[in-house]
Design a protein around this motif. Structure first.
Motif, PDB file in Angstrom:
ATOM      1  N   PRO A  86      -3.146 -40.224 -12.459  1.00 24.69           N
ATOM      2  CA  PRO A  86      -4.239 -39.490 -13.116  1.00 24.69           C
ATOM      3  C   PRO A  86      -3.799 -38.092 -13.571  1.00 24.69           C
ATOM      4  CG  PRO A  86      -5.075 -40.606 -11.172  1.00 24.69           C
ATOM      5  CD  PRO A  86      -3.579 -40.799 -11.170  1.00 24.69           C
ATOM      6  N   GLN A  87      -2.993 -37.417 -12.753  1.00 27.06           N
ATOM      7  CA  GLN A  87      -2.545 -36.066 -13.106  1.00 27.06           C
ATOM      8  C   GLN A  87      -1.689 -36.074 -14.377  1.00 27.06           C
ATOM      9  OE1 GLN A  87      -2.653 -37.371 -10.083  1.00 27.06           O
ATOM     10  NE2 GLN A  87      -2.863 -35.857  -8.458  1.00 27.06           N
ATOM     11  N   ILE A  88      -0.787 -37.059 -14.480  1.00 28.03           N
ATOM     12  CA  ILE A  88       0.083 -37.146 -15.658  1.00 28.03           C
ATOM     13  C   ILE A  88      -0.750 -37.540 -16.883  1.00 28.03           C
ATOM     14  CG2 ILE A  88       2.100 -38.318 -16.665  1.00 28.03           C
ATOM     15  CD1 ILE A  88       2.770 -36.496 -14.277  1.00 28.03           C
ATOM     16  N   ARG A  89      -1.705 -38.458 -16.682  1.00 30.38           N
ATOM     17  CA  ARG A  89      -2.536 -38.889 -17.810  1.00 30.38           C
ATOM     18  C   ARG A  89      -3.468 -37.773 -18.287  1.00 30.38           C
ATOM     19  NH1 ARG A  89      -2.429 -43.694 -14.630  1.00 30.38           N
ATOM     20  NH2 ARG A  89      -4.487 -43.405 -13.718  1.00 30.38           N
ATOM     21  N   GLY A  90      -3.768 -36.822 -17.403  1.00 30.80           N
ATOM     22  CA  GLY A  90      -4.608 -35.694 -17.794  1.00 30.80           C
ATOM     23  C   GLY A  90      -3.892 -34.707 -18.685  1.00 30.80           C
ATOM     24  N   ALA A  91      -2.558 -34.749 -18.675  1.00 29.43           N
ATOM     25  CA  ALA A  91      -1.782 -33.794 -19.458  1.00 29.43           C
ATOM     26  C   ALA A  91      -1.027 -34.471 -20.602  1.00 29.43           C
ATOM     27  CB  ALA A  91      -0.785 -33.065 -18.549  1.00 29.43           C
ATOM     28  N   GLY A  92      -0.424 -35.615 -20.332  1.00 28.69           N
ATOM     29  CA  GLY A  92       0.463 -36.265 -21.304  1.00 28.69           C
ATOM     30  C   GLY A  92      -0.286 -36.780 -22.521  1.00 28.69           C
ATOM     31  N   THR A  93       0.417 -36.811 -23.653  1.00 26.52           N
ATOM     32  CA  THR A  93      -0.188 -37.205 -24.925  1.00 26.52           C
ATOM     33  C   THR A  93       0.650 -38.276 -25.625  1.00 26.52           C
ATOM     34  OG1 THR A  93       1.051 -35.587 -26.233  1.00 26.52           O
ATOM     35  CG2 THR A  93      -1.017 -34.831 -25.250  1.00 26.52           C
ATOM     36  N   VAL A  94       0.012 -38.992 -26.538  1.00 30.12           N
ATOM     37  CA  VAL A  94       0.737 -39.997 -27.323  1.00 30.12           C
ATOM     38  C   VAL A  94       1.760 -39.316 -28.240  1.00 30.12           C
ATOM     39  CG1 VAL A  94       0.485 -41.828 -29.043  1.00 30.12           C
ATOM     40  CG2 VAL A  94      -1.177 -41.624 -27.194  1.00 30.12           C
ATOM     41  N   GLY A  95       1.391 -38.155 -28.774  1.00 30.03           N
ATOM     42  CA  GLY A  95       2.347 -37.414 -29.606  1.00 30.03           C
ATOM     43  C   GLY A  95       3.571 -37.002 -28.806  1.00 30.03           C
ATOM     44  N   GLY A  96       3.355 -36.650 -27.546  1.00 27.46           N
ATOM     45  CA  GLY A  96       4.478 -36.304 -26.676  1.00 27.46           C
ATOM     46  C   GLY A  96       5.364 -37.504 -26.393  1.00 27.46           C
ATOM     47  N   ASN A  97       4.741 -38.666 -26.205  1.00 23.39           N
ATOM     48  CA  ASN A  97       5.493 -39.909 -26.005  1.00 23.39           C
ATOM     49  C   ASN A  97       6.390 -40.174 -27.221  1.00 23.39           C
ATOM     50  OD1 ASN A  97       4.542 -43.255 -24.857  1.00 23.39           O
ATOM     51  ND2 ASN A  97       5.677 -41.697 -23.766  1.00 23.39           N
ATOM     52  N   LEU A  98       5.826 -39.949 -28.433  1.00 19.84           N
ATOM     53  CA  LEU A  98       6.596 -40.133 -29.661  1.00 19.84           C
ATOM     54  C   LEU A  98       7.675 -39.062 -29.792  1.00 19.84           C
ATOM     55  CD1 LEU A  98       3.673 -40.975 -32.098  1.00 19.84           C
ATOM     56  CD2 LEU A  98       5.688 -42.421 -31.747  1.00 19.84           C
ATOM     57  N   GLY A  99       7.341 -37.828 -29.402  1.00 15.56           N
ATOM     58  CA  GLY A  99       8.295 -36.730 -29.528  1.00 15.56           C
ATOM     59  C   GLY A  99       9.492 -36.912 -28.617  1.00 15.56           C
ATOM     60  N   THR A 100       9.236 -37.311 -27.371  1.00 14.15           N
ATOM     61  CA  THR A 100      10.337 -37.563 -26.427  1.00 14.15           C
ATOM     62  C   THR A 100      11.114 -38.809 -26.845  1.00 14.15           C
ATOM     63  OG1 THR A 100       9.208 -36.487 -24.597  1.00 14.15           O
ATOM     64  CG2 THR A 100      10.878 -38.119 -24.019  1.00 14.15           C
ATOM     65  N   CYS A 101      10.388 -39.830 -27.310  1.00  7.87           N
ATOM     66  CA  CYS A 101      11.006 -41.031 -27.878  1.00  7.87           C
ATOM     67  C   CYS A 101      11.979 -41.720 -26.915  1.00  7.87           C
ATOM     68  CB  CYS A 101      11.708 -40.674 -29.188  1.00  7.87           C
ATOM     69  SG  CYS A 101      11.323 -41.841 -30.486  1.00  7.87           S
ATOM     70  N   SER A 102      11.558 -41.850 -25.661  1.00  7.41           N
ATOM     71  CA  SER A 102      12.356 -42.602 -24.696  1.00  7.41           C
ATOM     72  C   SER A 102      12.135 -44.099 -24.926  1.00  7.41           C
ATOM     73  CB  SER A 102      11.910 -42.238 -23.282  1.00  7.41           C
ATOM     74  OG  SER A 102      12.303 -43.246 -22.374  1.00  7.41           O
ATOM     75  N   PRO A 103      13.183 -44.913 -24.758  1.00  9.94           N
ATOM     76  CA  PRO A 103      12.979 -46.369 -24.853  1.00  9.94           C
ATOM     77  C   PRO A 103      11.971 -46.868 -23.809  1.00  9.94           C
ATOM     78  CG  PRO A 103      15.313 -45.824 -24.822  1.00  9.94           C
ATOM     79  CD  PRO A 103      14.584 -44.549 -24.523  1.00  9.94           C
ATOM     80  N   ALA A 104      11.714 -46.059 -22.766  1.00  8.01           N
ATOM     81  CA  ALA A 104      10.748 -46.436 -21.733  1.00  8.01           C
ATOM     82  C   ALA A 104       9.363 -45.855 -21.995  1.00  8.01           C
ATOM     83  CB  ALA A 104      11.244 -45.976 -20.363  1.00  8.01           C
ATOM     84  N   GLY A 105       9.170 -45.169 -23.110  1.00  8.54           N
ATOM     85  CA  GLY A 105       7.853 -44.601 -23.426  1.00  8.54           C
ATOM     86  C   GLY A 105       6.807 -45.707 -23.461  1.00  8.54           C
ATOM     87  N   ASP A 106       5.766 -45.594 -22.649  1.00  5.09           N
ATOM     88  CA  ASP A 106       4.859 -46.727 -22.462  1.00  5.09           C
ATOM     89  C   ASP A 106       4.058 -47.093 -23.711  1.00  5.09           C
ATOM     90  OD1 ASP A 106       5.400 -47.397 -19.740  1.00  5.09           O
ATOM     91  OD2 ASP A 106       4.327 -45.592 -19.120  1.00  5.09           O
ATOM     92  N   THR A 107       3.698 -46.085 -24.517  1.00  3.82           N
ATOM     93  CA  THR A 107       2.864 -46.427 -25.673  1.00  3.82           C
ATOM     94  C   THR A 107       3.690 -46.935 -26.853  1.00  3.82           C
ATOM     95  OG1 THR A 107       2.929 -44.204 -26.646  1.00  3.82           O
ATOM     96  CG2 THR A 107       1.178 -44.648 -25.041  1.00  3.82           C
ATOM     97  N   LEU A 108       5.003 -46.748 -26.791  1.00  5.00           N
ATOM     98  CA  LEU A 108       5.818 -47.019 -27.989  1.00  5.00           C
ATOM     99  C   LEU A 108       5.895 -48.501 -28.359  1.00  5.00           C
ATOM    100  CD1 LEU A 108       8.633 -44.319 -27.553  1.00  5.00           C
ATOM    101  CD2 LEU A 108       6.337 -44.118 -28.535  1.00  5.00           C
TER     102      LEU A 108
END
Lengths: 151, 281
Positions: free
Chosen positions: B94-116
């Motif tokens: 919950p703490q990570i989901r309260g801060a993390g964003t889909v744009g951040g997932n795209l920006g970091t662009c890890s092969p493990a990014g969950d939304t990618l």
């Protein structure tokens, strides 16, 4: 930087790279939020920022200027404990105590949104908090007990 | 390390144009770990989490999700994609989901990014804006390697967009716990019954998010045969063949989270589960 911490406007000098957790503990005299993993894994530093539960170790202090922050210190005191704090004492959910503030903040945030959580909902809500004494059984008891106290 | 908190998009784009060495800060769940452990010392930081345009979303037949929408908000308000909501729920805690964003997932662009994998399977478009204008990049062309994308230093990820694909879409993730886990392998599957389109994408199984075109073709044929608007029941042989095709599309490595052989095996298993789940949806 300026913050509203536990309802009070505060100012602090902030070093670059510093997290909100460091500012709370070392600049503002609020050591309730604990510093352990510094990578968002353990939940010991849980606070509410603008009402959202987050790890304060993952908040860049300089970028949090103007935010409203609530820490475990705002929830209750020894004389007037929050229902979650009371339930933790009554259920024996505190062993070494290090993780307790983070669990208390996360549990209070859960009950604010969802006053009658199921066991599965409690587990999911506390999934970001780690207790290395592994006192999870009594922690779950405490949250169930707090839900009964508050409803 | 100057930190600029941008309130308006044009202000953020001017800052990026003037200072190509700027590090963009969204939810902070990746960057702050680097800062706390002294692994990154950015020259300057641009906080984008208060830009209204990045916090707005629009539903309907064409979905637009602002880059600074947190996982927690996406779960409360809906994301215009069931699979994306399922993926968001598996992110951290919950703490990570309260801060993390889909744009951040795209920006970091890890092969493990969950939304990618979901964005890949939806054929989503990444909307990039700079002071020079806007670029709309299909996800398949956006990610070029582990933590590498075509985003230029003066560009900001402002949104992701896709066509509403209906209810037959899902995300499956394998890890050692239900929470706080980086995917060992993940898979998103979309059966857009209205457009007769199938998307299957794999996470944590290659240097980028990978599509599984042979498996997509196989499912399309199954849907052609069963009828696109009818429930799809899989035979044991079809399930095995789907698993084989999905496993073959992966390019996994051995690492601390799992072996290449395990990843191939588990992808076959979760592909079968995903299709069984969607057949009825």
């Amino acid at each position: 930087m300026r913050l509203v911490v536990n309802g009070t406007p505060r100012e602090a000098d902030v070093r670059e790279h510093e997290s909100l957790l460091t500012v709370l503990r070392e600049r503002l005299g609020l050591p309730g939020s604990k510093n352990a993993c510094e990578q968002g894994e353990c939940g010991s530093c849980s606070v509410l920022v603008d009402g959202e539960l987050v790890c304060s170790c993952l908040v860049l202090a300089a970028a949090a200027d103007g935010r409203r922050v609530e820490t475990v210190e705002a929830l209750g005191s020894a004389e007037r404990p929050h229902p979650v704090q009371r339930a933790f004492v009554e259920a024996g959910a505190v062993q070494c105590g290090f993780c307790t503030p983070g669990f208390v903040v996360a549990a209070a945030a859960l009950l604010r949104e969802n006053p009658e959580p199921t066991d599965a909902e409690i587990r999911e809500a506390l999934a970001g908090n780690i207790c290395r004494c592994t006192g999870y059984g009594t922690i779950l008891d405490a949250v169930r007990r707090a839900a009964r106290i508050t409803t | 390390m100057p930190v600029l908190i941008a309130r308006r998009l044009d202000e953020a784009l001017d800052e990026l144009a003037a200072h190509p060495d700027t590090t963009v800060l969204a939810g902070g769940t990746d960057l702050m770990v680097e800062l706390n452990f002294g692994r990154a010392r950015p020259a300057r930081v641009l906080a984008v989490d208060r830009i209204d345009e990045l916090r707005q979303s629009a539903g309907g037949s064409r979905v637009r999700l602002g880059a600074a929408v947190t996982y927690a908000r996406l779960l409360r308000d809906g994301a215009g994609s069931r699979a994306l909501e399922e993926a968001a729920r598996t992110v951290g805690s919950p703490q990570i989901r309260g801060a993390g964003t889909v744009g951040g997932n795209l920006g970091t662009c890890s092969p493990a990014g969950d939304t990618l994998p979901v964005l890949a399977a939806l054929d989503a478009v990444v909307v990039l804006r700079s002071a020079r204008g806007e670029r709309r990049v299909p996800f398949a062309e956006f990610m070029t390697g582990p933590k590498r994308s075509v985003r230029r230093s003066d560009e900001l990820i402002v949104a992701a967009e896709w066509d509403d694909a209906g209810p037959a879409q899902t995300f499956v993730k394998v890890g050692t716990r239900n929470a706080m886990v980086i995917a060992v392998a993940s898979l998103a599957m979309v059966i857009d019954r209205a457009r007769r389109r199938v998307g299957i994408a794999l996470g944590s199984c290659g240097p980028t998010i990978l599509r599984a075109p042979d498996a997509e073709r196989f499912v399309r044929v199954l849907c052609d045969e069963a009828g696109w608007d009818r429930p799809l029941r899989l035979s044991e042989a079809e399930r095995t063949e789907l698993g084989r095709l999905v496993s073959a599309a992966a390019r996994p490595i051995d690492d601390v989270r799992g072996t290449s052989a395990y990843r191939r095996h588990v992808l076959g298993v979760i592909a079968g589960r995903a299709l069984a789940r969607l057949g009825a949806a």
